[in-house]
Design an enzyme around this catalytic site. Structure first.
Site, PDB file in Angstrom:
ATOM      1  N   ASP A 182       0.854  -1.185   0.000  1.00 48.46           N
ATOM      2  CA  ASP A 182       0.000   0.000   0.000  1.00 48.46           C
ATOM      3  C   ASP A 182       0.889   1.235   0.000  1.00 48.46           C
ATOM      4  OD1 ASP A 182      -1.791   2.146   0.638  1.00 48.46           O
ATOM      5  OD2 ASP A 182      -3.190   0.679   1.476  1.00 48.46           O
ATOM      6  N   ALA A 242     -12.507  -4.736  -6.121  1.00 50.22           N
ATOM      7  CA  ALA A 242     -12.161  -3.314  -6.078  1.00 50.22           C
ATOM      8  C   ALA A 242     -12.997  -2.510  -7.074  1.00 50.22           C
ATOM      9  CB  ALA A 242     -10.670  -3.134  -6.325  1.00 50.22           C
ATOM     10  N   ARG A 243     -12.478  -2.319  -8.276  1.00 47.55           N
ATOM     11  CA  ARG A 243     -13.181  -1.603  -9.331  1.00 47.55           C
ATOM     12  C   ARG A 243     -12.763  -2.161 -10.681  1.00 47.55           C
ATOM     13  NH1 ARG A 243     -16.030   0.041  -6.028  1.00 47.55           N
ATOM     14  NH2 ARG A 243     -16.985   2.107  -5.722  1.00 47.55           N
ATOM     15  N   ASP A 267     -15.601  -9.682  -9.181  1.00 47.76           N
ATOM     16  CA  ASP A 267     -16.855  -9.026  -8.795  1.00 47.76           C
ATOM     17  C   ASP A 267     -17.073  -7.721  -9.550  1.00 47.76           C
ATOM     18  OD1 ASP A 267     -19.218  -8.772  -7.032  1.00 47.76           O
ATOM     19  OD2 ASP A 267     -18.137  -7.066  -6.177  1.00 47.76           O
ATOM     20  N   GLU A 272     -20.672  -3.191 -16.443  1.00 49.88           N
ATOM     21  CA  GLU A 272     -21.427  -3.904 -15.412  1.00 49.88           C
ATOM     22  C   GLU A 272     -22.929  -3.831 -15.661  1.00 49.88           C
ATOM     23  OE1 GLU A 272     -18.159  -3.400 -11.813  1.00 49.88           O
ATOM     24  OE2 GLU A 272     -19.974  -2.170 -11.781  1.00 49.88           O
ATOM     25  N   HIS A 291     -20.729  -7.064  -9.099  1.00 47.57           N
ATOM     26  CA  HIS A 291     -20.460  -5.939  -8.196  1.00 47.57           C
ATOM     27  C   HIS A 291     -21.386  -5.974  -6.970  1.00 47.57           C
ATOM     28  CE1 HIS A 291     -18.619  -1.638  -8.298  1.00 47.57           C
ATOM     29  NE2 HIS A 291     -18.663  -2.123  -7.064  1.00 47.57           N
ATOM     30  N   ALA A 293     -20.279  -7.487  -3.903  1.00 46.57           N
ATOM     31  CA  ALA A 293     -19.524  -7.773  -2.678  1.00 46.57           C
ATOM     32  C   ALA A 293     -20.008  -6.907  -1.513  1.00 46.57           C
ATOM     33  CB  ALA A 293     -18.031  -7.560  -2.910  1.00 46.57           C
TER      34      ALA A 293
END
Length: 341
Positions: A182, A242-243, A267, A272, A291, A293
């Site tokens: 990170d 995430a995205r 996900d 989408e 999407h 989650a």
């Protein structure tokens, strides 16, 4: 004076409207995203706060928080994203206009973390493959869908914020070793959140599971490309909640077809939902979800409640706890004094 909070008619948990209804100086407004555009803009143009859907493929682009929308909303003080992400918000344009941007980071962390672990377990134990074969075949051996335990394996977290920290805790409970990268956190803070700090390349090389928990921005777009997938361990598993856009979908297809990766849990998507003929949907070793989650009864209620609470506090003069563009604060304070008098 009445402080006007406007949102679209896309679904939101009742906790949002219920909380705002308890404030006598807040006037909520709801516009329809389909049909009467003039009526929608009549409400939006007078808004002090715009609570915008974060679902980029559900909200018409006309109602994205863009420079064009800001120009039509002269009294707008804050754009509040309904999710942890803010794909429907032009943050730079908001900052230039002295408009705050807030999100709801952490509100759905438990749900997303649980979904991540479900994908890790489902793929490791080949549950999706077993379910599909039971529905269409007779006579195959149980060993044909034999999976592996996750205990003793290594999960690498790309991002260890609210969600990543919760994933780390759940993963350790299952006996996984947890490593993380990170760029926003020092090694000691990553350790405090339950993971060993490593570089991105080290994470790819060591992980049996690579799980994305980072924001989508200019620096992370296509981060997981063909080269990154090639650096992952052979037989490892890729997970993303995430995205869409952080991973290259075509490169992921190739990494799975070549046998380099054993599976993937996806996900989030470029589009989408993805088209039914998407090659990832044809693979039995892909755990595909739409999407969802962070879409649980608990998470949606929590997100709605903290959204409303943050808006109430902001309109009362408080600095919001989930501020995306703190550099806009000085200009915002001046505009707030002028607009709300």
């Amino acid at each position: 004076m009445q402080k006007r909070v406007v949102r679209s008619d896309l679904w939101i948990a009742p906790a949002f409207d219920e909380r705002l209804a308890g404030e006598p100086d807040i006037a909520p407004g709801i516009f329809s995203v389909r049909g009467n555009s003039a009526a929608a803009w009549e409400k939006l143009s007078a808004a002090h706060v715009y609570h915008v859907s974060a679902a980029k493929d559900e909200l018409p682009k006309e109602f994205f928080a863009s420079a064009g929308l800001l120009a039509r909303c002269p009294d707008l003080l804050c754009v509040s994203s309904g999710g942890a992400g803010y794909d429907t918000v032009d943050v730079a344009a908001c900052t230039a206009a002295g408009v705050l941007v807030v999100n709801q980071a952490g509100g759905n962390a438990v749900s997303v973390a649980e979904h991540t672990l479900a994908m890790i377990l489902g793929l490791s134990r080949r549950m999706i493959e077993g379910d599909r074969r039971m529905r269409r075949e007779i006579g195959y051996a149980r060993e044909d869908v034999m999976g592996r335990e996750i205990r003793g394996k290594t999960v690498g977290l790309v991002g260890i914020g609210h969600i990543g920290t919760r994933v780390a805790a759940l993963a350790r409970a299952f006996g996984l070793e947890v490593i993380a990268t990170d760029p926003l956190l020092p090694a000691e803070e990553i350790a405090r959140r339950g993971a060993e700090s490593v570089s991105f390349d080290q994470l790819l090389a060591r992980s049996d599971f690579v799980s994305l928990h980072c924001p989508r921005d200019a620096g992370s777009l296509k981060m997981m490309n063909a080269a990154a997938f090639a650096r992952m361990k052979k037989g490892s598993i890729f997970i993303t909640t995430a995205r869409g856009g952080i991973h290259d979908e075509a490169a992921l297809v190739q990494a799975l077809q070549s046998g380099h990766l054993a599976g993937a849990g996806v996900d989030v998507w470029d589009q989408e939902p993805p088209p039914l003929d998407h090659p990832l949907l044809a693979m039995d070793n892909v755990f595909a979800t739409f999407h969802v989650a962070g879409v649980t009864h608990e998470a949606r209620r929590n997100m709605a409640a903290i959204s409303a609470e943050q808006i109430v506090g902001l309109l009362a003069g408080e600095r919001p706890p989930r501020l995306i563009n703190p550099e806009a604060w000085p200009a915002y304070e001046k505009r707030r004094a002028q607009i709300l008098r």
